[in-house]
Design a protein around this motif. Sequence first.
Motif, short mmCIF file in Angstrom:
data_model
loop_
_atom_site.label_atom_id
_atom_site.label_comp_id
_atom_site.label_asym_id
_atom_site.label_seq_id
_atom_site.Cartn_x
_atom_site.Cartn_y
_atom_site.Cartn_z
N LYS A 207 40.18 37.80 44.46
CA LYS A 207 40.39 39.21 44.12
C LYS A 207 41.72 39.40 43.38
O LYS A 207 41.82 40.18 42.43
CB LYS A 207 40.36 40.07 45.38
CG LYS A 207 40.27 41.55 45.11
CD LYS A 207 39.95 42.33 46.38
CE LYS A 207 39.78 43.82 46.05
NZ LYS A 207 39.43 44.61 47.24
N LYS A 208 42.74 38.66 43.81
CA LYS A 208 44.04 38.72 43.13
C LYS A 208 43.95 38.12 41.72
O LYS A 208 44.45 38.70 40.75
CB LYS A 208 45.09 37.96 43.94
CG LYS A 208 45.33 38.50 45.35
CD LYS A 208 46.15 39.75 45.35
CE LYS A 208 46.53 40.16 46.76
NZ LYS A 208 47.32 41.41 46.79
N SER A 210 41.41 37.82 39.82
CA SER A 210 40.48 38.54 38.93
C SER A 210 41.20 39.58 38.08
O SER A 210 40.63 40.09 37.10
CB SER A 210 39.37 39.21 39.74
OG SER A 210 39.88 40.29 40.51
N LYS A 211 42.43 39.90 38.39
CA LYS A 211 43.18 40.92 37.66
C LYS A 211 43.85 40.38 36.40
O LYS A 211 44.44 41.12 35.62
CB LYS A 211 44.24 41.55 38.57
CG LYS A 211 43.65 42.19 39.84
CD LYS A 211 44.71 42.84 40.69
CE LYS A 211 44.15 43.35 42.01
NZ LYS A 211 43.05 44.30 41.85
N TYR A 212 43.74 39.06 36.19
CA TYR A 212 44.39 38.44 35.04
C TYR A 212 43.39 38.13 33.93
O TYR A 212 42.25 37.75 34.20
CB TYR A 212 45.12 37.15 35.47
CG TYR A 212 46.28 37.44 36.39
CD1 TYR A 212 47.56 37.65 35.87
CD2 TYR A 212 46.10 37.56 37.76
CE1 TYR A 212 48.62 37.95 36.70
CE2 TYR A 212 47.15 37.87 38.60
CZ TYR A 212 48.41 38.06 38.07
OH TYR A 212 49.46 38.37 38.88
N SER A 335 34.20 39.96 42.11
CA SER A 335 35.23 41.00 42.08
C SER A 335 35.15 41.83 40.80
O SER A 335 35.49 43.01 40.78
CB SER A 335 36.63 40.38 42.19
OG SER A 335 36.83 39.81 43.45
N LEU A 336 34.67 41.19 39.73
CA LEU A 336 34.56 41.87 38.44
C LEU A 336 33.17 42.46 38.21
O LEU A 336 32.89 43.00 37.13
CB LEU A 336 34.91 40.88 37.32
CG LEU A 336 36.38 40.41 37.30
CD1 LEU A 336 36.55 39.25 36.34
CD2 LEU A 336 37.31 41.55 36.95
#
Length: 351
Positions: A207-208, A210-212, A335-336
């Motif tokens: 989840k962390k 996936s933000k990149y 997550s996406l």
Amino acid sequence: MMNRTAKSSMEIEIYEQVEILSNLFHSYVNSKGEISFELPSDINKIVFVASGSSYHCSRYGADLFGNVAGIEARAIYSSEFLLKAAVPHETDILYVFITQSGETSDTNEALKRAKELGMRTLAITNKKGSTIWNASDYKIDCCAGEEKSIAATKSLTSQMLCVTLLVLKYAQMKGIDINPYLNQTETVPQAIEQTYSKHSYIAKVAKKLSKYNLIVVTADGISYALAKEVSLKIKETSYICTISSILGEFMHGHVAVFNNKSAHIHVSVEDLHEIAIRNLNKIQEEYKVPLCYIGDLQDPIKSDFIVNVEVKEFIPRVFSTIVAGQILALEIAKSLGRNVDKPHGLNKVVK
């Protein structure tokens, strides 16, 4: 065996690997430690030819041949092989073609070229009766069953187990005591079970990450084949731009990509060399990118997330590490909100 509800074919197939690999091992290795592969004995060199995940299996196999059997081996992409003006064609070479479907177009064309050069060929495939199966001199069935998800998971680890046994068979033919390696290989399913227990933690890491928009996956030595596979799995399921690189080479200019917002994954199935420790710490100090370490971390490096593969012996650690990477890719894509079974624009490359 599976204590959570699977919502995709990819997740189901990740969790099928324990049973598949256990059955596969016992179907090819008898109680006396004999491996039932029919192979030519007068071989001094191995050339692997494959594409996609099967190429990553080939990279792993090429390194393993050198490390365990003392046999020179190399891996070539199928498409690259077709474009080369000259390819290895000595009489002591065995060409090994790896393909999940047995119908991968460029791999089949590469086999055809090898046969025209008079080379002996071995197919490792998940499909008996396929084009490559019928065209090859020697054959090994991966026995993974139908794989519905586009992303190769159970077919890859089945290929890797077959390649591991192929290496051990040739080592045995050279008079090397392979019993310690066979004992390790037999414990692969139990090691993967340990990795399943980390699924919830890996999901939090995913989840962390996936933000990149950019994730760099590095490794050294035999771990590089695994890093390439982790990179591909994330890329094809989540559409995040990923780069895979040997860590030492990455420091020569490529490291500049960390000036953009990005994340870093380092994969290692062996103890970190002091040079790797220095490079990883240098990246952290100069670029401050979040680092996710996948492996058995015993060394002093700064890491934001650790997917700790607590498996003592080398061969089962390899398989546990690759399964951890599969779960990480699955969870980043989830997550996406991606369709992990049918990534947009992707199909198995067949005729």
